[in-house]
Write a protein that holds these residues in place. Structure first.
Motif, PDB file in Angstrom:
ATOM      1  N   ALA A  16       7.079 -43.946   5.337  1.00 50.38           N
ATOM      2  CA  ALA A  16       8.036 -42.853   5.170  1.00 50.38           C
ATOM      3  C   ALA A  16       7.358 -41.491   5.235  1.00 50.38           C
ATOM      4  CB  ALA A  16       8.761 -43.016   3.838  1.00 50.38           C
ATOM      5  N   CYS A  17       6.181 -41.375   4.632  1.00 54.61           N
ATOM      6  CA  CYS A  17       5.533 -40.066   4.564  1.00 54.61           C
ATOM      7  C   CYS A  17       5.161 -39.539   5.940  1.00 54.61           C
ATOM      8  CB  CYS A  17       4.270 -40.154   3.722  1.00 54.61           C
ATOM      9  SG  CYS A  17       4.638 -40.331   1.997  1.00 54.61           S
ATOM     10  N   CYS A  72       7.831 -47.941   2.251  1.00 53.48           N
ATOM     11  CA  CYS A  72       6.965 -47.160   1.379  1.00 53.48           C
ATOM     12  C   CYS A  72       6.285 -48.081   0.379  1.00 53.48           C
ATOM     13  CB  CYS A  72       7.767 -46.086   0.658  1.00 53.48           C
ATOM     14  SG  CYS A  72       6.794 -45.145  -0.533  1.00 53.48           S
ATOM     15  N   PRO A  73       5.190 -48.693   0.699  1.00 59.63           N
ATOM     16  CA  PRO A  73       4.617 -48.737   2.042  1.00 59.63           C
ATOM     17  C   PRO A  73       5.230 -49.876   2.848  1.00 59.63           C
ATOM     18  CG  PRO A  73       3.194 -49.886   0.526  1.00 59.63           C
ATOM     19  CD  PRO A  73       4.376 -49.415  -0.260  1.00 59.63           C
ATOM     20  N   CYS A  78      -1.680 -44.126   0.553  1.00 60.04           N
ATOM     21  CA  CYS A  78      -1.473 -45.518   0.149  1.00 60.04           C
ATOM     22  C   CYS A  78      -1.127 -46.439   1.325  1.00 60.04           C
ATOM     23  CB  CYS A  78      -0.409 -45.604  -0.936  1.00 60.04           C
ATOM     24  SG  CYS A  78       0.543 -44.111  -1.211  1.00 60.04           S
ATOM     25  N   CYS A  79      -0.437 -45.926   2.325  1.00 60.08           N
ATOM     26  CA  CYS A  79      -0.108 -46.772   3.476  1.00 60.08           C
ATOM     27  C   CYS A  79      -1.368 -47.338   4.123  1.00 60.08           C
ATOM     28  CB  CYS A  79       0.652 -45.963   4.521  1.00 60.08           C
ATOM     29  SG  CYS A  79       2.424 -45.960   4.275  1.00 60.08           S
TER      30      CYS A  79
HETATM   31  S1  SF4 Z   1       5.144 -43.993   2.660  1.00 63.08           S
HETATM   32 FE1  SF4 Z   1       4.796 -44.612   0.536  1.00 63.08          FE
HETATM   33  S2  SF4 Z   1       3.027 -45.974   0.679  1.00 63.08           S
HETATM   34 FE2  SF4 Z   1       3.071 -44.783   2.560  1.00 63.08          FE
HETATM   35  S3  SF4 Z   1       1.778 -43.016   2.201  1.00 63.08           S
HETATM   36 FE3  SF4 Z   1       3.856 -42.442   1.664  1.00 63.08          FE
HETATM   37  S4  SF4 Z   1       4.003 -42.815  -0.515  1.00 63.08           S
HETATM   38 FE4  SF4 Z   1       2.229 -43.944   0.218  1.00 63.08          FE
END
Ligand code: SF4
Lengths: 182, 175
Positions: B112-113, B142-143, B47-48
């Motif tokens: 974050a991921c 996030c994101p 998603c980022c």
């Molecule tokens: S940090 Fe949030 S938005 Fe980004 S990849 Fe991870 S879950 Fe998705």
């Protein structure tokens, strides 16, 4: 006030009528969840039923939407219903002709994890069955290429089983990052 | 052209003597060039990456900062943007891509991921790409919003302008 309450008689869905006629002994139960018909089918006849659902010209469930499984090992109520079969393999079907969905569930016991592959009926089943094998360890007999699809080839275990720990068994630390085919 | 006298006088390491003569060092000039034309290699796996796309599109427009030349070829890029979850199966691919980029190269760990696994503390997810590749700038969130990514690019630019080496090189020097 002598209004008569109108009782709407729902006609029995065609698919149930036909299954009861041709495969009555295969049906373990039937139910409806949120507008989708759900049938549970004996494993021994599962292939015959699925083939029938696809090829019968009146039913024509030509679209296999999904194949997956459920590990019911911690769902006592579900286990009891189907002779303590740990897994339930789930086929999600759609008929363009009848514009209706059908969910076919097949109980699978842990001591015999094999079930006939339907990759010969729907080509799309190939990867779906590989995923179910990868995640739950269900063996699809007669599958043309039953390998892991999501997890690395040398992965041990089947992560969507309920007894598999969420954080894994140390794969994140022990994974061999140099030996992979990139 | 676009440079005024004030620009020249305020730029670090650049001096103007009388008339139209300016003196500087070759490093400064090279870094100035590198800084203003970072070519990102996007590694968007979740998603980022959607926010990264927004950053590159017209509304936020990363090209205002000279980084619009997105290359899907690591050999032509010098800024790796890791945006999304990286699984153990994907990590060797990411590492390979990082290795293919020519030096000096910079890494942004977006979200974050990528930075710590985020909410996905699971059997298959890398808990922070910095365990395997050196990261220069982390973006929390996030994101993260596109502004955050722009900020991270600007931080990389600042690092380059200051003459600092990328984390990857520091890492090599240490070992
Ligand atoms: S940090 Fe949030 S938005 Fe980004 S990849 Fe991870 S879950 Fe998705």
């Amino acid at each position: 006030m002598n209004e008569e309450k109108e009782v709407e008689v729902q006609p029995k869905p065609l698919v149930l009528q036909k299954l009861e006629e041709h495969h009555a002994d295969a049906l373990l139960s039937q139910d409806e969840t949120r507008g989708t018909l759900v049938i549970v089918v004996r494993k021994e006849q599962a292939y015959a039923v699925l083939e029938y659902l696809k090829t019968d010209p009146e039913l024509a469930y030509t679209f296999l939407v999904d194949v997956t499984a459920v590990d019911n090992s911690q769902m006592e109520s579900e286990l009891m219903q189907f002779d303590y079969a740990r897994f339930m393999v789930v086929y999600q079907l759609y008929s363009y002709q009848g514009q209706c969905r059908l969910r076919v569930k097949v109980p699978v016991h842990e001591n015999d994890l094999s079930i006939p592959s339907v990759a010969g009926l729907w080509r799309g089943a190939n990867w779906l069955e590989r995923e179910t094998y990868d995640m739950f360890g269900i063996n699809f007999d007669g599958h043309p290429d039953l390998r892991r699809i999501l997890m690395p080839d040398d992965f041990d275990g089947h992560p969507l089983r309920k007894d598999y720990p969420l954080r894994g068994r140390g794969e994140r630390e022990s994974f061999n990052f140099d030996k992979q085919n990139v | 052209m676009g440079l005024t006298n004030t620009d020249i006088q305020s730029a670090q390491g650049v001096e103007q003597t009388d008339g139209n003569i300016i003196t500087t060092t070759i490093d400064k000039v090279i870094n100035w060039g590198r800084k203003n034309s970072l070519w990102p290699m996007p590694f968007g796996t979740a998603c980022c990456a959607i926010e990264m796309m927004a950053t590159l599109a017209s509304k936020f427009d990363l090209s205002r900062f000279g980084s619009e030349a997105i290359r899907f070829s690591p050999r032509q890029s010098d800024l790796l943007i890791v945006s999304g979850r990286i699984s153990i199966k994907m990590m060797p691919v990411l590492k390979r891509i990082y290795d293919q980029m020519p030096d000096p190269k910079w890494v942004i760990s977006m979200g974050a991921c990528a930075s710590c696994g985020g909410v996905f503390d699971t059997y298959t997810l890398i808990q922070g790409v910095d365990q395997f590749i050196p990261v220069d700038v982390y973006i929390p969130g996030c994101p993260p919003r596109p502004e955050d990514l722009i900020d991270a690019v600007l931080q990389v630019q600042e690092k380059i302008a200051s003459g600092a080496s990328p984390k990857g090189v520091e890492h090599l020097l240490e070992t």
